[in-house]
Design a protein around this motif. Structure first.
Motif, PDB file in Angstrom:
ATOM      1  N   ARG A  25      -6.063   0.699  -5.609  1.00 15.90           N
ATOM      2  CA  ARG A  25      -5.716  -0.613  -5.054  1.00 15.90           C
ATOM      3  C   ARG A  25      -4.307  -1.052  -5.457  1.00 15.90           C
ATOM      4  NH1 ARG A  25     -10.502  -0.587  -7.377  1.00 15.90           N
ATOM      5  NH2 ARG A  25      -9.919  -1.856  -9.170  1.00 15.90           N
ATOM      6  N   THR A  26      -3.542  -0.147  -6.052  1.00 18.30           N
ATOM      7  CA  THR A  26      -2.183  -0.460  -6.494  1.00 18.30           C
ATOM      8  C   THR A  26      -1.185   0.113  -5.491  1.00 18.30           C
ATOM      9  OG1 THR A  26      -2.898  -0.363  -8.806  1.00 18.30           O
ATOM     10  CG2 THR A  26      -0.518  -0.228  -8.387  1.00 18.30           C
ATOM     11  N   PRO A  27      -0.559  -0.748  -4.693  1.00 20.15           N
ATOM     12  CA  PRO A  27       0.405  -0.228  -3.719  1.00 20.15           C
ATOM     13  C   PRO A  27       1.659   0.310  -4.415  1.00 20.15           C
ATOM     14  CG  PRO A  27       0.361  -2.626  -3.666  1.00 20.15           C
ATOM     15  CD  PRO A  27      -0.685  -2.200  -4.636  1.00 20.15           C
ATOM     16  N   ARG A  28       2.250   1.323  -3.832  1.00 10.32           N
ATOM     17  CA  ARG A  28       3.488   1.888  -4.386  1.00 10.32           C
ATOM     18  C   ARG A  28       4.613   0.863  -4.205  1.00 10.32           C
ATOM     19  NH1 ARG A  28       4.762   6.773  -6.637  1.00 10.32           N
ATOM     20  NH2 ARG A  28       5.994   7.491  -4.900  1.00 10.32           N
ATOM     21  N   ALA A  29       5.230   0.524  -5.310  1.00 14.20           N
ATOM     22  CA  ALA A  29       6.210  -0.564  -5.356  1.00 14.20           C
ATOM     23  C   ALA A  29       7.429  -0.325  -4.467  1.00 14.20           C
ATOM     24  CB  ALA A  29       6.652  -0.807  -6.799  1.00 14.20           C
ATOM     25  N   VAL A  32       6.580  -1.232  -0.942  1.00 13.90           N
ATOM     26  CA  VAL A  32       6.453  -2.692  -0.831  1.00 13.90           C
ATOM     27  C   VAL A  32       7.846  -3.316  -0.781  1.00 13.90           C
ATOM     28  CG1 VAL A  32       5.686  -4.787  -2.019  1.00 13.90           C
ATOM     29  CG2 VAL A  32       4.200  -2.776  -1.975  1.00 13.90           C
ATOM     30  N   GLU A  33       8.724  -2.843  -1.649  1.00 11.81           N
ATOM     31  CA  GLU A  33      10.086  -3.381  -1.761  1.00 11.81           C
ATOM     32  C   GLU A  33      10.861  -3.280  -0.446  1.00 11.81           C
ATOM     33  OE1 GLU A  33      12.426  -2.955  -5.628  1.00 11.81           O
ATOM     34  OE2 GLU A  33      13.403  -1.504  -4.311  1.00 11.81           O
ATOM     35  N   VAL A  34      10.639  -2.203   0.317  1.00 15.55           N
ATOM     36  CA  VAL A  34      11.365  -2.049   1.585  1.00 15.55           C
ATOM     37  C   VAL A  34      10.578  -2.564   2.786  1.00 15.55           C
ATOM     38  CG1 VAL A  34      12.805  -0.151   0.737  1.00 15.55           C
ATOM     39  CG2 VAL A  34      10.658   0.366   1.946  1.00 15.55           C
ATOM     40  N   GLY A  35       9.434  -3.172   2.529  1.00 12.95           N
ATOM     41  CA  GLY A  35       8.701  -3.837   3.588  1.00 12.95           C
ATOM     42  C   GLY A  35       7.783  -2.971   4.428  1.00 12.95           C
ATOM     43  N   VAL A  36       7.333  -1.839   3.879  1.00 12.98           N
ATOM     44  CA  VAL A  36       6.383  -0.998   4.616  1.00 12.98           C
ATOM     45  C   VAL A  36       5.067  -1.760   4.734  1.00 12.98           C
ATOM     46  CG1 VAL A  36       5.021   1.130   4.526  1.00 12.98           C
ATOM     47  CG2 VAL A  36       7.455   1.184   3.944  1.00 12.98           C
ATOM     48  N   TYR A  37       4.551  -1.828   5.934  1.00 13.77           N
ATOM     49  CA  TYR A  37       3.279  -2.501   6.195  1.00 13.77           C
ATOM     50  C   TYR A  37       2.131  -1.625   5.695  1.00 13.77           C
ATOM     51  CZ  TYR A  37      -0.628  -4.532   8.767  1.00 13.77           C
ATOM     52  OH  TYR A  37      -1.839  -5.092   9.093  1.00 13.77           O
ATOM     53  N   GLN A  38       1.251  -2.179   4.924  1.00 13.38           N
ATOM     54  CA  GLN A  38       0.107  -1.484   4.334  1.00 13.38           C
ATOM     55  C   GLN A  38       0.519  -0.160   3.687  1.00 13.38           C
ATOM     56  OE1 GLN A  38      -2.782  -1.278   7.570  1.00 13.38           O
ATOM     57  NE2 GLN A  38      -3.655  -3.230   6.928  1.00 13.38           N
ATOM     58  N   PRO A  39       1.345  -0.231   2.639  1.00 11.31           N
ATOM     59  CA  PRO A  39       1.826   0.994   1.996  1.00 11.31           C
ATOM     60  C   PRO A  39       0.721   1.754   1.277  1.00 11.31           C
ATOM     61  CG  PRO A  39       2.385  -0.903   0.670  1.00 11.31           C
ATOM     62  CD  PRO A  39       1.799  -1.434   1.947  1.00 11.31           C
ATOM     63  N   GLU A  40       0.982   3.020   1.059  1.00 14.57           N
ATOM     64  CA  GLU A  40       0.033   3.852   0.331  1.00 14.57           C
ATOM     65  C   GLU A  40      -0.179   3.313  -1.080  1.00 14.57           C
ATOM     66  OE1 GLU A  40       1.323   7.828  -0.736  1.00 14.57           O
ATOM     67  OE2 GLU A  40       3.284   7.093  -1.326  1.00 14.57           O
ATOM     68  N   SER A  41      -1.300   3.679  -1.660  1.00 15.13           N
ATOM     69  CA  SER A  41      -1.580   3.320  -3.048  1.00 15.13           C
ATOM     70  C   SER A  41      -1.028   4.411  -3.965  1.00 15.13           C
ATOM     71  CB  SER A  41      -3.084   3.184  -3.276  1.00 15.13           C
ATOM     72  OG  SER A  41      -3.708   4.459  -3.222  1.00 15.13           O
ATOM     73  N   GLN A 145       6.259  11.243   2.616  1.00 18.28           N
ATOM     74  CA  GLN A 145       5.692   9.926   2.934  1.00 18.28           C
ATOM     75  C   GLN A 145       6.718   9.054   3.654  1.00 18.28           C
ATOM     76  OE1 GLN A 145       2.324   8.956   2.334  1.00 18.28           O
ATOM     77  NE2 GLN A 145       3.053   7.487   3.842  1.00 18.28           N
ATOM     78  N   ALA A 146       7.972   9.099   3.220  1.00 20.17           N
ATOM     79  CA  ALA A 146       9.029   8.325   3.886  1.00 20.17           C
ATOM     80  C   ALA A 146       9.151   8.751   5.345  1.00 20.17           C
ATOM     81  CB  ALA A 146      10.362   8.508   3.159  1.00 20.17           C
ATOM     82  N   LYS A 147       9.102  10.061   5.564  1.00 16.83           N
ATOM     83  CA  LYS A 147       9.183  10.577   6.933  1.00 16.83           C
ATOM     84  C   LYS A 147       8.011  10.056   7.776  1.00 16.83           C
ATOM     85  CE  LYS A 147       7.707  14.505   8.453  1.00 16.83           C
ATOM     86  NZ  LYS A 147       7.400  15.896   8.678  1.00 16.83           N
ATOM     87  N   GLU A 148       6.836  10.048   7.179  1.00 18.58           N
ATOM     88  CA  GLU A 148       5.659   9.574   7.910  1.00 18.58           C
ATOM     89  C   GLU A 148       5.762   8.077   8.206  1.00 18.58           C
ATOM     90  OE1 GLU A 148       2.497  10.884   5.358  1.00 18.58           O
ATOM     91  OE2 GLU A 148       2.586  12.917   6.140  1.00 18.58           O
ATOM     92  N   TYR A 149       6.293   7.305   7.262  1.00 17.11           N
ATOM     93  CA  TYR A 149       6.464   5.868   7.527  1.00 17.11           C
ATOM     94  C   TYR A 149       7.423   5.646   8.687  1.00 17.11           C
ATOM     95  CZ  TYR A 149       3.791   4.391   3.447  1.00 17.11           C
ATOM     96  OH  TYR A 149       2.784   4.152   2.547  1.00 17.11           O
TER      97      TYR A 149
END
Length: 190
Positions: A25-29, A32-41, A145-149
């Motif tokens: 339940r801890t989103p990757r900071a 979150v910082e760059v505004g990814v919607y529903q980021p991975e944990s 993950q960045a590529k997938e976002y």
């Protein structure tokens, strides 16, 4: 061994699992910082890093158990201190991380605690071939993950720093090649 454990020891084992479950339940900071919607944990990241480590260890004749342990343990303190971006890490947060891993592992039986603390320390020192591999693979997972976002519609400029960070951290030729294929495919999309 479980059948010989006291109820107190088994309760500590359950507490260990509950604490580590916080990572689900801890989103990757960074996301979150760059505004990814529903980021991975953090747990999502750990899972794919572990898969990468398993594959790489088997392909390159490294100790697969050690790589898997490092992959699974490398972010455990974040269950207590939260996920921090590299720019947020200080000497003080490093100390908090050390305290957190000790606190988490203290819930385990002595043999496991000592084994996992040794693996944690090896990863932190980053000197062995296994530790170096996990550190690079963890960054490759981040780049993927960045590529997938980007594929899912996140802004490309905000994600480029994650690719650059992976490129800086990945030094072994075979892993640079793997990362370049992640990045190359990503450039068409980033």
């Amino acid at each position: 061994m479980l059948e010989k454990m006291t109820d107190h020891s088994l309760q500590n084992l359950i507490k260990f699992l509950e604490i580590t479950g916080i990572l689900k339940r801890t989103p990757r900071a960074g996301w979150v910082e760059v505004g990814v919607y529903q980021p991975e944990s953090v747990a999502d990241h750990t899972f794919r890093t572990a898969l990468l480590c398993m594959l790489y260890a088997d392909m390159e004749a490294l100790d697969p158990l050690k790589l898997l342990r490092m992959a699974l343990i490398h972010d455990l303190p974040e269950a207590i201190i939260g996920d921090l971006t590299p720019s947020q890490k200080t000497t003080e947060t490093k100390e908090k991380e050390e305290t957190a891993i000790s606190q988490i592992l203290s819930l385990l039986p002595k043999r496991q605690r000592e084994t996992y603390m040794a693996v944690w320390n090896e990863y932190q020192e980053g000197k062995t071939r296994e530790a170096k591999a996990v550190r690079q693979l963890e960054k490759i997972e981040m780049a993927l993950q960045a590529k997938e976002y980007k594929k899912f519609g996140s802004a490309s400029k905000s994600l480029e720093r994650f690719i650059k960070s992976a490129e800086e951290a990945t030094i072994w030729p075979e892993l640079r090649r793997l990362l370049s294929l992640v990045s190359e495919e990503g450039k068409n999309e980033l």
